[in-house]
Design an enzyme around this catalytic site. Structure first.
Site, PDB file in Angstrom:
ATOM      1  N   GLU A  58     -41.218 103.365 -10.272  1.00 11.15           N
ATOM      2  CA  GLU A  58     -40.259 104.084 -11.113  1.00 11.15           C
ATOM      3  C   GLU A  58     -40.318 103.672 -12.582  1.00 11.15           C
ATOM      4  O   GLU A  58     -39.302 103.619 -13.268  1.00 11.15           O
ATOM      5  CB  GLU A  58     -38.847 103.873 -10.558  1.00 11.15           C
ATOM      6  CG  GLU A  58     -38.683 104.424  -9.164  1.00 11.15           C
ATOM      7  CD  GLU A  58     -37.286 104.246  -8.597  1.00 11.15           C
ATOM      8  OE1 GLU A  58     -36.390 103.745  -9.302  1.00 11.15           O
ATOM      9  OE2 GLU A  58     -37.103 104.622  -7.428  1.00 11.15           O
ATOM     10  N   CYS A  59     -41.502 103.416 -13.066  1.00 12.29           N
ATOM     11  CA  CYS A  59     -41.708 102.963 -14.443  1.00 12.29           C
ATOM     12  C   CYS A  59     -42.263 104.117 -15.278  1.00 12.29           C
ATOM     13  O   CYS A  59     -42.919 105.018 -14.749  1.00 12.29           O
ATOM     14  CB  CYS A  59     -42.692 101.790 -14.433  1.00 12.29           C
ATOM     15  SG  CYS A  59     -43.111 101.118 -16.045  1.00 12.29           S
ATOM     16  N   GLY A  60     -42.027 104.074 -16.560  1.00  8.13           N
ATOM     17  CA  GLY A  60     -42.598 105.077 -17.452  1.00  8.13           C
ATOM     18  C   GLY A  60     -44.114 105.044 -17.471  1.00  8.13           C
ATOM     19  O   GLY A  60     -44.760 106.027 -17.820  1.00  8.13           O
TER      20      GLY A  60
END
Length: 190
Positions: A58-60
């Site tokens: 769930e990271c950019g």
């Protein structure tokens, strides 16, 4: 008194590498857990250049990095190059890997068709860092500061270089290819 001093020295010896039976010469000397909890040795990657990456769902940086890691792995394996990506999920940065190991494996496989090893979730920094990541920190003086920190290893498990997440996989591809060529040249000379 002498007996007590000897006892203290024996207890402290592993901290200084003296009399240690657990001496690790490279990253591949460590054991890790697979996503389903089985303990495996990283020794099976000896003879391959590896890109070790702490990953998060769930990271950019997730989409770009997973796409590029998968493309690189597929390209080099198809060309029968001595290379692999080794992925280690971690939830230490912004809690961007909150899922369990099975979810992470399914996510990477279904969303990105990741074919590289994705191990069990670990800590990669601070005092609870997995010993393999502690080795990377000691080798480079740099521990991961965020998700998708990358360490390039030679065929013996020694660190060649490291990069943060703002450096894409495609930006380091040339250095990876040079490491592979150097490994192949070394083997050809033997």
């Amino acid at each position: 008194m002498a007996r007590e001093v000897l006892r203290v020295l024996v207890l402290l010896a592993p901290l200084f590498g003296v009399f240690s039976e657990n001496k690790h010469n490279g990253f591949y000397d460590y054991n890790v857990k697979t996503f389903d909890g089985e303990t495996v040795s990283l020794k099976k990657y000896i003879g391959k250049v590896s890109l070790v990456v702490n990953v998060a769902s769930e990271c950019g940086y997730t989409d770009e990095h997973y796409k590029e890691l998968t493309a690189l792995q597929n390209e080099l394996v198809q060309k029968e190059q001595p290379f692999t990506v080794l992925a280690f999920p971690c939830n230490q940065f912004g809690e961007q890997e909150p899922h369990d190991n099975h979810y992470i494996q399914e996510f990477a496989s279904s969303e990105y068709k990741a074919s590289f090893p994705i191990f069990a979730k670990i800590d990669v920094r601070d005092r609870d860092a997995h010993p393999a990541y502690e080795f990377l920190r000691r080798s480079t003086g740099q521990e991961p500061q965020w998700n998708f920190w990358k360490y390039l290893l030679d065929g013996s498990g020694n660190v060649i270089n490291e990069w943060g997440p703002s450096i894409s996989v495609s930006q380091v591809k040339d250095e990876i290819l040079k490491a592979i060529q150097k490994l192949k040249n070394t083997h050809a000379e033997l």
